[in-house]
Scaffold this active site. Structure first.
Site, PDB file in Angstrom:
ATOM      1  N   SER A 159       0.785  -1.235   0.000  1.00 49.12           N
ATOM      2  CA  SER A 159       0.000   0.000   0.000  1.00 49.12           C
ATOM      3  C   SER A 159       0.815   1.281   0.000  1.00 49.12           C
ATOM      4  O   SER A 159       0.233   2.373  -0.079  1.00 49.12           O
ATOM      5  CB  SER A 159      -0.957   0.001   1.197  1.00 49.12           C
ATOM      6  OG  SER A 159      -2.030  -0.870   0.949  1.00 49.12           O
ATOM      7  N   TYR A 184     -10.906   2.641   5.492  1.00 54.58           N
ATOM      8  CA  TYR A 184      -9.856   2.297   4.527  1.00 54.58           C
ATOM      9  C   TYR A 184     -10.427   1.357   3.486  1.00 54.58           C
ATOM     10  O   TYR A 184     -10.978   0.303   3.813  1.00 54.58           O
ATOM     11  CB  TYR A 184      -8.705   1.634   5.264  1.00 54.58           C
ATOM     12  CG  TYR A 184      -7.438   1.473   4.468  1.00 54.58           C
ATOM     13  CD1 TYR A 184      -6.436   2.427   4.547  1.00 54.58           C
ATOM     14  CD2 TYR A 184      -7.232   0.375   3.659  1.00 54.58           C
ATOM     15  CE1 TYR A 184      -5.250   2.283   3.835  1.00 54.58           C
ATOM     16  CE2 TYR A 184      -6.063   0.221   2.939  1.00 54.58           C
ATOM     17  CZ  TYR A 184      -5.079   1.162   3.033  1.00 54.58           C
ATOM     18  OH  TYR A 184      -3.907   1.010   2.314  1.00 54.58           O
ATOM     19  N   SER A 185     -10.323   1.736   2.229  1.00 52.42           N
ATOM     20  CA  SER A 185     -10.855   0.904   1.148  1.00 52.42           C
ATOM     21  C   SER A 185      -9.916   0.959  -0.041  1.00 52.42           C
ATOM     22  O   SER A 185      -9.661   2.028  -0.605  1.00 52.42           O
ATOM     23  CB  SER A 185     -12.250   1.388   0.727  1.00 52.42           C
ATOM     24  OG  SER A 185     -12.693   0.676  -0.418  1.00 52.42           O
ATOM     25  N   ASN A 186      -9.411  -0.185  -0.443  1.00 59.84           N
ATOM     26  CA  ASN A 186      -8.528  -0.245  -1.600  1.00 59.84           C
ATOM     27  C   ASN A 186      -9.236   0.177  -2.878  1.00 59.84           C
ATOM     28  O   ASN A 186      -8.592   0.607  -3.835  1.00 59.84           O
ATOM     29  CB  ASN A 186      -7.973  -1.664  -1.743  1.00 59.84           C
ATOM     30  CG  ASN A 186      -6.993  -1.996  -0.642  1.00 59.84           C
ATOM     31  OD1 ASN A 186      -5.899  -1.457  -0.592  1.00 59.84           O
ATOM     32  ND2 ASN A 186      -7.391  -2.863   0.264  1.00 59.84           N
ATOM     33  N   GLY A 202       2.368  -1.006   4.373  1.00 59.16           N
ATOM     34  CA  GLY A 202       1.777  -1.834   3.324  1.00 59.16           C
ATOM     35  C   GLY A 202       2.038  -3.302   3.545  1.00 59.16           C
ATOM     36  O   GLY A 202       3.101  -3.686   4.041  1.00 59.16           O
TER      37      GLY A 202
END
Length: 542
Positions: A78, A172-174, A319
């Site tokens: 990330s 939190y969202s990818n 990440g």
């Protein structure tokens, strides 16, 4: 280039002990503890003033036992988000995009709420978009080395209801960064990889940094990444090499490959204004609380986190991606840049303490005991994405370390508990699906709108209690899965959702049969997942 990066020296600070190969021996000792706890390899690099300290421990490849060197490349997970956010802000700076314009203006029809979700909300995770990595089809596909397209990932997310209306919460969202990557491509009419190279990688001379998408191959000298044998037992006890998994499901949310030197250079350049104007850097550092109940905890800006420790405010990102976990931070007060990487993820719980000590050392310059070491109980699973990082973000000596180890990156869920097959080219992948009886204590709760629900059991099969206090019935273990009955009250809804939270290591995921009734199936797939089932078809997700 808008600014300049301070020049670096090569010698350590006075008193630093150097080995024959020029590495920092004290730093290497911290990394040796990480390797002794189970990681095949670990790398760290700090820049403090003009002094550069770096070290590595362990091996680059368990098959060849080749020694790991500090310049090895690895997947950065990330940390990719900071790169992508920087490109977006450069486009805003050039007036080709506006932070507060709706995404639907550039990507019509992509999102149901595209006319309400803004560019800013994508970058700071306030859009409410469902995280596609919480859909079980993603880890299942990745276990088969499936190549995903970005629009497929967005479509998966859009098949689920939003977490909250745009701008009314933080999660939190990818998915936010997959959409941000598509936005870059829509504005520039170029592939995201080309924009990353032209705007960041080439100008900064990041020779070890690349953005592979559909191939699992890492070019150049690199560290192999592994899955812990706690997840996938092997006959000889050696970890499984998962380096060859393609990162297409991570794309703009986590597919970057880099090394410690390049990441240090990037974050230093970014924070010293070499990539963004002062106004855009101020926008990037405008943060929202990840936990509204803890405004002094971890805060998230535009592709970058702010965490506080005794050395001051740290700006950077953590990440995790299958086989690797990484952190990179720049300290606002001291100017120190710290990068730490481990080549095992998901990792055994035993790695938590040495990783926290190493992180505290690289961030503040002296080893400190991790939070919880003095008489208190540490978090059950410091790597679990299910645990909000802000819960562990109180100001402690290892606050930034804990922010890293509890990072929300769901990319870590790649393939856990799914059948992982051997791909062409002889890449070694696990074929084992763990038995639920080998798992630590698991508590799963299906969430059905307007109803109380029950939970999943511990590995002993003893019943637990649901969030509402309603006892569950004992579960059955059959082969490699555990099944427990789920109850729901009220009318049967059109869809049901199962949420799972497990204790260390976070290995479980649940599937709920349609309508909130039937069985929860617990498998060692992920620390947190959301599965949906259609009452219309009566199918249970797997």
């Amino acid at each position: 280039m808008l600014g300049t990066i301070p020049a670096l020296g090569t010698a350590g600070q006075p008193g630093t002990t150097r080995g024959a190969d020029g590495t920092d021996t004290e730093l290497r000792g911290m990394l040796t503890d990480v390797v002794a706890a189970g990681a095949p390899g670990a790398i760290a690099r700090t820049i403090d003033g003009r002094a550069v300290h770096q070290a590595a421990a362990g091996v680059a490849d368990t098959t060849t036992a080749a020694k790991l060197r500090p310049e090895a490349r690895f997947r950065a997970g990330s940390l990719t988000k900071t790169f992508v956010a920087t490109v977006v802000l450069q486009l805003v700076q050039a007036k080709r995009l506006a932070l507060d314009e709706p995404v639907g203006r550039r990507l019509p029809g992509l999102l149901a709420d595209g006319d309400r979700i803004t560019v800013r909300q994508l970058l700071n995770h306030t859009s409410g978009l469902f995280d596609y990595t919480d859909d079980p089809s993603v880890p299942t596909g990745e276990a088969r080395n499936q190549v995903f397209t970005p629009r497929e990932l967005v479509a998966i997310a859009e098949s689920h209801p939003a977490s909250f209306p745009p701008g009314t919460g933080w999660q939190y969202s990818n998915t936010n960064y997959i959409v941000a990557g598509l936005l870059v491509e829509a504005v520039t009419h170029h592939p995201l990889a080309r924009e990353l190279r032209a705007r960041i990688i080439r100008p900064l001379g990041l020779r070890a940094t690349s953005f592979p998408v559909s191939t699992g191959r890492i070019s150049g000298y690199h560290a192999h990444g592994y899955i812990s044998t706690d997840l996938v037992p092997t006959p000889d006890g050696t970890p499984y090499d998962v380096t060859g998994f393609n990162p297409s499901a991570a794309w703009a949310a986590g597919a970057l490959v880099s090394n410690a030197a390049d990441l240090s250079r990037f974050y230093r350049a970014l924070m010293h204004g070499a990539l963004l104007s002062p106004h855009m850097l101020k926008e990037m550092k405008t943060t929202v609380a990840e936990d509204p109940a803890d405004p002094n905890g971890t805060r998230y800006g535009l592709g970058i986190e702010r965490v506080q420790d005794p050395c001051g405010a740290d700006w950077g990102h953590g990440g995790e991606i299958l086989g690797y976990q990484v952190m990179a931070y720049w300290n606002e007060r001291t100017g120190r840049t710290a990068v730490l990487a481990s080549t095992m993820f998901p990792a055994p719980a035993a790695l938590a303490a040495p990783l926290e000590r190493a992180a505290a050392y690289v961030l503040c310059g002296s080893p400190r005991e991790p939070a919880g070491a003095r008489g208190s109980t540490p978090p059950a699973d410091p790597f679990a994405a299910a645990i909000p990082s802000s819960k562990a973000a109180s100001v402690t000596s290892s606050n930034a370390a804990r922010s890293w180890t509890t990072s929300r990156s769901r990319i870590a869920q790649l393939g856990k508990g799914s059948q992982i097959v051997t791909t062409r080219g002889g890449i070694r992948h696990p074929r084992v699906l763990l038995s639920a009886s080998t798992l630590p204590s698991v508590r799963c709760r299906p969430t059905v709108r307007g109803s109380s629900t029950s939970g999943c059991p511990s590995r002993t099969g003893r019943p637990t209690r649901s969030r509402s206090g309603m006892p569950t019935r004992p579960c059955r273990t059959a082969g490699r899965t555990t099944r427990c009955p789920a109850r729901a009250t009220g009318p049967e809804p059109p869809a049901a959702r199962a949420r799972c939270v497990s204790s260390p290591p976070a290995l479980t995921c649940c599937s709920l049969s349609a309508g909130g009734r039937g069985w929860l199936t617990c498998t060692p797939r992920s620390s947190r997942c959301v599965a949906t089932a259609s009452a219309r078809t009566g199918a249970s997700p797997t």
